[in-house]
Design a protein around this motif. Structure first.
Motif, PDB file in Angstrom:
ATOM      1  N   GLU A  17       0.807  -1.226   0.000  1.00 29.05           N
ATOM      2  CA  GLU A  17       0.000   0.000   0.000  1.00 29.05           C
ATOM      3  C   GLU A  17       0.839   1.273   0.000  1.00 29.05           C
ATOM      4  O   GLU A  17       0.425   2.285  -0.550  1.00 29.05           O
ATOM      5  N   ASN A  18       2.002   1.226   0.611  1.00 26.74           N
ATOM      6  CA  ASN A  18       2.819   2.436   0.672  1.00 26.74           C
ATOM      7  C   ASN A  18       3.753   2.596  -0.525  1.00 26.74           C
ATOM      8  O   ASN A  18       4.141   3.712  -0.869  1.00 26.74           O
ATOM      9  N   ALA A  19       4.110   1.486  -1.139  1.00 26.92           N
ATOM     10  CA  ALA A  19       5.063   1.570  -2.253  1.00 26.92           C
ATOM     11  C   ALA A  19       4.363   1.942  -3.560  1.00 26.92           C
ATOM     12  O   ALA A  19       4.889   2.727  -4.356  1.00 26.92           O
ATOM     13  N   LEU A  20       3.172   1.402  -3.781  1.00 26.01           N
ATOM     14  CA  LEU A  20       2.502   1.592  -5.076  1.00 26.01           C
ATOM     15  C   LEU A  20       2.247   3.051  -5.444  1.00 26.01           C
ATOM     16  O   LEU A  20       2.484   3.439  -6.592  1.00 26.01           O
ATOM     17  N   PRO A  21       1.783   3.893  -4.509  1.00 29.89           N
ATOM     18  CA  PRO A  21       1.539   5.292  -4.890  1.00 29.89           C
ATOM     19  C   PRO A  21       2.817   6.012  -5.319  1.00 29.89           C
ATOM     20  O   PRO A  21       2.760   6.999  -6.043  1.00 29.89           O
ATOM     21  N   VAL A  22       3.980   5.513  -4.876  1.00 29.73           N
ATOM     22  CA  VAL A  22       5.249   6.120  -5.295  1.00 29.73           C
ATOM     23  C   VAL A  22       5.690   5.517  -6.636  1.00 29.73           C
ATOM     24  O   VAL A  22       6.213   6.212  -7.500  1.00 29.73           O
ATOM     25  N   LEU A  23       5.447   4.232  -6.774  1.00 31.22           N
ATOM     26  CA  LEU A  23       5.922   3.543  -7.979  1.00 31.22           C
ATOM     27  C   LEU A  23       5.135   3.941  -9.217  1.00 31.22           C
ATOM     28  O   LEU A  23       5.708   4.170 -10.283  1.00 31.22           O
ATOM     29  N   HIS A  24       3.805   4.035  -9.075  1.00 29.63           N
ATOM     30  CA  HIS A  24       3.006   4.235 -10.290  1.00 29.63           C
ATOM     31  C   HIS A  24       3.373   5.486 -11.089  1.00 29.63           C
ATOM     32  O   HIS A  24       3.527   5.409 -12.308  1.00 29.63           O
ATOM     33  N   PRO A  25       3.542   6.655 -10.420  1.00 31.21           N
ATOM     34  CA  PRO A  25       3.927   7.836 -11.207  1.00 31.21           C
ATOM     35  C   PRO A  25       5.228   7.628 -11.981  1.00 31.21           C
ATOM     36  O   PRO A  25       5.383   8.114 -13.105  1.00 31.21           O
ATOM     37  N   ARG A  26       6.152   6.855 -11.398  1.00 31.08           N
ATOM     38  CA  ARG A  26       7.414   6.580 -12.108  1.00 31.08           C
ATOM     39  C   ARG A  26       7.130   5.759 -13.370  1.00 31.08           C
ATOM     40  O   ARG A  26       7.692   6.022 -14.440  1.00 31.08           O
ATOM     41  N   ILE A  27       6.251   4.768 -13.213  1.00 34.63           N
ATOM     42  CA  ILE A  27       5.909   3.944 -14.378  1.00 34.63           C
ATOM     43  C   ILE A  27       5.175   4.786 -15.419  1.00 34.63           C
ATOM     44  O   ILE A  27       5.439   4.668 -16.623  1.00 34.63           O
ATOM     45  N   ALA A  28       4.274   5.648 -14.935  1.00 34.96           N
ATOM     46  CA  ALA A  28       3.486   6.471 -15.861  1.00 34.96           C
ATOM     47  C   ALA A  28       4.413   7.335 -16.717  1.00 34.96           C
ATOM     48  O   ALA A  28       4.212   7.476 -17.927  1.00 34.96           O
ATOM     49  N   ARG A  29       5.460   7.875 -16.091  1.00 34.16           N
ATOM     50  CA  ARG A  29       6.397   8.700 -16.859  1.00 34.16           C
ATOM     51  C   ARG A  29       7.098   7.866 -17.926  1.00 34.16           C
ATOM     52  O   ARG A  29       7.274   8.311 -19.057  1.00 34.16           O
ATOM     53  N   VAL A  30       7.462   6.632 -17.557  1.00 36.21           N
ATOM     54  CA  VAL A  30       8.125   5.758 -18.531  1.00 36.21           C
ATOM     55  C   VAL A  30       7.168   5.437 -19.675  1.00 36.21           C
ATOM     56  O   VAL A  30       7.559   5.422 -20.853  1.00 36.21           O
ATOM     57  N   MET A  31       5.879   5.232 -19.330  1.00 39.91           N
ATOM     58  CA  MET A  31       4.906   4.913 -20.383  1.00 39.91           C
ATOM     59  C   MET A  31       4.746   6.088 -21.342  1.00 39.91           C
ATOM     60  O   MET A  31       4.603   5.885 -22.556  1.00 39.91           O
ATOM     61  N   ASP A  32       4.762   7.299 -20.795  1.00 41.08           N
ATOM     62  CA  ASP A  32       4.659   8.484 -21.654  1.00 41.08           C
ATOM     63  C   ASP A  32       5.836   8.531 -22.627  1.00 41.08           C
ATOM     64  O   ASP A  32       5.671   8.803 -23.818  1.00 41.08           O
ATOM     65  N   ALA A  33       7.027   8.254 -22.084  1.00 43.48           N
ATOM     66  CA  ALA A  33       8.216   8.272 -22.940  1.00 43.48           C
ATOM     67  C   ALA A  33       8.112   7.199 -24.021  1.00 43.48           C
ATOM     68  O   ALA A  33       8.477   7.431 -25.174  1.00 43.48           O
ATOM     69  N   LEU A  34       7.606   6.026 -23.640  1.00 48.38           N
ATOM     70  CA  LEU A  34       7.477   4.941 -24.616  1.00 48.38           C
ATOM     71  C   LEU A  34       6.466   5.303 -25.694  1.00 48.38           C
ATOM     72  O   LEU A  34       6.647   4.987 -26.873  1.00 48.38           O
ATOM     73  N   ALA A  35       5.396   5.992 -25.262  1.00 51.40           N
ATOM     74  CA  ALA A  35       4.357   6.386 -26.223  1.00 51.40           C
ATOM     75  C   ALA A  35       4.954   7.299 -27.285  1.00 51.40           C
ATOM     76  O   ALA A  35       4.653   7.176 -28.481  1.00 51.40           O
ATOM     77  N   ALA A  36       5.858   8.195 -26.852  1.00 50.83           N
ATOM     78  CA  ALA A  36       6.509   9.098 -27.803  1.00 50.83           C
ATOM     79  C   ALA A  36       7.343   8.310 -28.797  1.00 50.83           C
ATOM     80  O   ALA A  36       7.621   8.758 -29.906  1.00 50.83           O
ATOM     81  N   ASP A  37       7.729   7.100 -28.386  1.00 53.01           N
ATOM     82  CA  ASP A  37       8.556   6.235 -29.212  1.00 53.01           C
ATOM     83  C   ASP A  37       7.701   5.266 -30.031  1.00 53.01           C
ATOM     84  O   ASP A  37       8.218   4.333 -30.642  1.00 53.01           O
ATOM     85  N   GLY A  38       6.389   5.448 -29.986  1.00 52.48           N
ATOM     86  CA  GLY A  38       5.496   4.608 -30.788  1.00 52.48           C
ATOM     87  C   GLY A  38       5.076   3.315 -30.121  1.00 52.48           C
ATOM     88  O   GLY A  38       4.567   2.406 -30.772  1.00 52.48           O
TER      89      GLY A  38
END
Ligand code: UDP
Ligand code: MG
Length: 320
Positions: A17-38
């Motif tokens: 419960e305490n780790a996920l709220p920190v982890l998800h934004p990090r993943i979301a940023r990576v997903m945004d970067a990947l989206a820019a890469d198609g």
């Protein structure tokens, strides 16, 4: 879209419960970067029957991000099975497995993706260092990987956990392997295909504490060895042959001594020693057989690997 444009992060979480709220934004940023890469990516969180607020935390994350899918198991099945449940659902594109505690940095995922696009099927993170883990865990883990490499015929790279990207064909191969005692690192090695390592420094847990205490790791190690090697059974044979030879030599000596010098019914201590030693050896051999027999029994019951209590696909899954 081709299979090389879709990626699903698969994350098993048990009381995070305490780790996920920190982890998800990090993943979301990576997903945004990947989206820019198609690359269109999704996240699939698996709640492995957590007793804390993990599920409601996950629901909150899914409500705020349409790329998030959620799966909840009916109880705690353990990480290996939770991962299996998640990977079973990734039928299009590749899967990227991460720990929910942030020990596998999502920021490195673009490196994994680059190897995948270059044609690799199994891109695995190999730990150069382990931050925040005690010497006992590091030492035993080190020893375990080396023992495993000796015993198992399947290639299991050292210092490599579940942090990895699996291509679509690797995933469909893995889906065919339904054994109950799932030693995932071994199964990943067993399926084969093109493999490559990405060295990385293992980070500290974001929050919470490890669920793999010493006892659980020990059982995990036994599962690994028994699933991928029958060497302990053979060892029992060798120990048996060795003791039988020893016993024969000793019998010659005892009989010879009695014939030369007569027998005054001495030798009680030797007899006790021999009886106890043989009894111990037999029990150990029986125990080794029992380890395999117990697993055979588990396997023969053919129960489902896991049961799902809730499944919410990513909200935007339809538009892909
Ligand atoms: N985990 C799980 N089910 C369990 C135990 C652990 O899904 O029964 C998850 C946990 O939430 C984490 C990952 O497996 O994402 C690794 O667990 P942990 O960090 O406790 O192990 P360690 O990294 O210390 O080996
Ligand atoms: Mg961890």
């Amino acid at each position: 879209m081709s299979a090389h444009d879709r990626l699903t992060f698969v994350i098993a979480a048990y009381e995070e419960e305490n780790a996920l709220p920190v982890l998800h934004p990090r993943i979301a940023r990576v997903m945004d970067a990947l989206a820019a890469d198609g690359i269109s990516s999704r996240v699939l969180y698996i709640d492995d029957g957590s007793g804390d607020a993990t599920w409601s935390v996950l629901q909150g994350i899914a409500a705020g991000d349409a790329r998030v899918g959620l799966l909840r198991l009916s109880r705690n099945f353990g990480k290996e099975v939770a991962l299996t449940a998640g990977l079973d659902l990734v039928t299009e594109g590749a899967a990227m497995i991460l720990d929910a505690d942030g020990q596998d940095p999502p920021e490195l995922v673009p490196q994994f993706v680059a190897h995948w696009r270059a044609g690799y099927d199994d891109v695995h993170g190999t730990r150069l260092s382990r931050d925040g883990e005690g010497w006992l865990k590091r030492g035993t883990a080190h020893a375990f990987y080396r023992v495993m490499q000796r015993l198992a015929k399947t290639p299991i790279p050292a210092d490599t956990g579940d942090y990895r990207l699996l291509s679509e064909r690797a995933l469909s191969a893995l889906r065919q392997v339904r054994e109950r005692h799932r030693f995932m690192k071994g199964l990943f090695g067993w399926i084969g295909f093109n493999r490559i390592a990405v060295p990385y420094a293992r980070e500290r847990r974001i929050a919470g504490r490890t669920k793999f205490g010493f006892w659980r790791l020990w059982n995990f190690a036994l599962d690994g060895i028994t699933s991928f090697s029958t060497a302990p059974l053979r060892l029992a044979t060798y120990v048996g042959v060795f003791t039988a030879c020893g016993a024969f030599a000793f019998a010659l000596y005892v009989v010879g001594k009695a014939m030369l010098y007569g027998d005054r019914v001495a030798g009680w201590p030797t007899m006790m020693a021999v009886i106890l030693f043989l009894g111990g050896v037999q029990l150990v051999a029986l125990g080794v057989i029992g380890e395999y027999l117990g697993r055979l029994y588990e396997e023969s019951k053919q129960r489902p690997l896991y049961l799902v209590s809730a499944w919410h696909p990513a909200a935007d899954a339809e538009q892909r």
